[in-house]
Scaffold this active site. Structure first.
Site, PDB file in Angstrom:
ATOM      1  N   ASP A 190     -12.371  31.025  35.916  1.00 15.94           N
ATOM      2  CA  ASP A 190     -13.389  30.215  36.591  1.00 15.94           C
ATOM      3  C   ASP A 190     -12.731  29.048  37.324  1.00 15.94           C
ATOM      4  OD1 ASP A 190     -16.027  29.041  37.005  1.00 15.94           O
ATOM      5  OD2 ASP A 190     -15.508  27.624  35.436  1.00 15.94           O
ATOM      6  N   GLU A 191     -13.142  28.813  38.581  1.00 15.84           N
ATOM      7  CA  GLU A 191     -12.716  27.625  39.330  1.00 15.84           C
ATOM      8  C   GLU A 191     -11.199  27.389  39.264  1.00 15.84           C
ATOM      9  OE1 GLU A 191     -15.259  24.679  37.499  1.00 15.84           O
ATOM     10  OE2 GLU A 191     -16.912  25.160  38.853  1.00 15.84           O
ATOM     11  N   VAL A 192     -10.433  28.393  39.646  1.00 10.17           N
ATOM     12  CA  VAL A 192      -8.963  28.253  39.616  1.00 10.17           C
ATOM     13  C   VAL A 192      -8.527  27.599  40.931  1.00 10.17           C
ATOM     14  CG1 VAL A 192      -6.808  29.431  39.005  1.00 10.17           C
ATOM     15  CG2 VAL A 192      -8.983  30.439  38.341  1.00 10.17           C
TER      16      VAL A 192
END
Length: 382
Positions: A57-59
């Site tokens: 998530d959200e890298v």
């Protein structure tokens, strides 16, 4: 977000960007070994798993490390391909060691990718995407189109992720049930407009922090009424007065407010005493202390910081506010003592300490300080 691992000195060399503990360097063999070890530890505790959520998530900083920059200079390489190759490596590792387990990934890194890029990557054959959206007004039509796109790319099934707490404010202490109920009703709408065969399930997320380094948001006992409302809405395919009455009965609550924060919340469910006391603190602690210290004319006019520093007090004026200050302090000390005891039954000491420091101490210490200064001023007079 691997902040909880990469913040430690012994793993800091595995960061994608040296200064930020958010993302893992996907090029190092040691990074893959770390992920494998974490997967094995979880699997050892949950041996009958069918699905395993591998995150992703959200890298945000993927592609910004030195090794990634070199990799991206090679022909046909892109940040999207880098992300997909890492997902594929982790998912393959799950498939290899645990062939009966299906990996799940958060979908936000995949949303903007072209169908062609996704289909060519081989990732759709390995994982199921979990589409997250925690808004009360989520775009139903947009989600239906996204599901169709994922189907065309080769994903066999998708998951939804809603929220029953968290997502409405980083330091929120009370849960606004109406927001979360609407979020679930929107997801039901998405489900009814999508082929039944494509949906594997929905995960009701309940946040305790926005990320590893942020403050605590709503505590679980505070949000149990919200969880009950959201589960019943999903189970019944909607929400009505009859369902509301059923939830009230289950929780032992006389009137469940969904559109406002409940100012008095008594219930019989486990943890309901924490909800009652947190509600009292959230609604009235700061406002009652501010009322006394900032809006009581005897305090602002005759016991200002100037007076307090010099221990000056008018003996007659003192009687106009000293009893109020002392009684307010003893009232809040009793509430906080009860809350502390209730929380200690449920939470680790460090959690209780953190919640108190964030939500109670700022106001309570101000009040305590005024009472202490009053005592000193009176002694100085005598």
């Amino acid at each position: 977000l691997l902040q909880f691992v990469l913040k430690h000195k012994e793993f800091a060399h595995l960061r994608e960007v040296k200064a930020f503990p958010n993302a893992l360097n996907p090029h190092k063999e040691e990074s893959r070994a770390l992920v494998r070890a974490m997967i094995d530890q979880v699997m050892a505790l949950h041996q009958d798993l069918k699905w395993f959520h591998i995150g992703c998530d959200e890298v945000y900083y993927l592609g910004e490390g030195e090794e990634s920059k070199q990799w991206l200079q090679q022909e046909d390489n892109s940040p999207e391909k880098l992300c997909l190759s890492h997902i594929k490596a982790v998912a393959s590792c799950v498939a290899l060691s645990y062939p009966t387990v299906t990996p799940i990934v958060w979908d936000d890194m995949l949303r903007g990718m072209s169908e062609e890029t996704l289909a060519e990557s081989g990732v759709p054959q390995l994982v199921q995407p979990m589409i997250w959206d925690y808004a009360a007004d989520l775009d139903v039509e947009g989600k239906v189109h996204l599901i169709e796109k994922y189907r065309r790319c080769g994903f066999s099934k998708v998951w939804f992720a809603s929220a029953f707490k968290g997502a409405t404010g980083v330091n929120q202490s009370l849960t606004l049930i109406g927001h979360h109920l609407k979020n679930h009703l929107q997801w039901l709408e998405v489900a009814s407009n999508s082929p039944a065969a494509v949906l594997e399930g929905i995960a009701l997320t309940g946040w305790q922090r926005y990320d590893h380094f942020s403050v605590l948001c709503e505590l679980l006992p505070v949000a149990i009424p919200s969880l009950a409302v959201c589960l019943q809405a999903l189970k019944n395919g909607g929400y009505s007065e009859k369902i509301k009455e059923n939830v009230e009965k289950l929780l032992g609550m006389s009137n469940l407010e969904t559109d406002t924060f409940m100012s008095t919340s008594l219930g019989t469910f486990p943890g309901s005493n924490i909800l009652t006391l947190v509600t009292q603190v959230s609604f009235y602690l700061k406002s009652s202390v501010d009322e006394l210290l900032e809006r009581n004319r005897y305090v602002t006019g005759w016991f200002s910081p100037y007076h307090r520093k010099r221990r000056i007090i008018h003996p007659i004026i003192m009687h106009h506010f000293q009893p109020d200050a002392v009684s307010l302090l003893s009232k809040w000390n009793a509430v906080v003592q009860d809350l502390q005891a209730a929380m200690e039954q449920v939470f680790h000491k460090c959690t209780v300490e953190e919640w108190m420091e964030e939500n109670v101490h700022p106001s309570l210490q101000k009040l305590q300080q005024v009472v202490d200064d009053l005592d000193k001023a009176i002694k100085a007079q005598n």
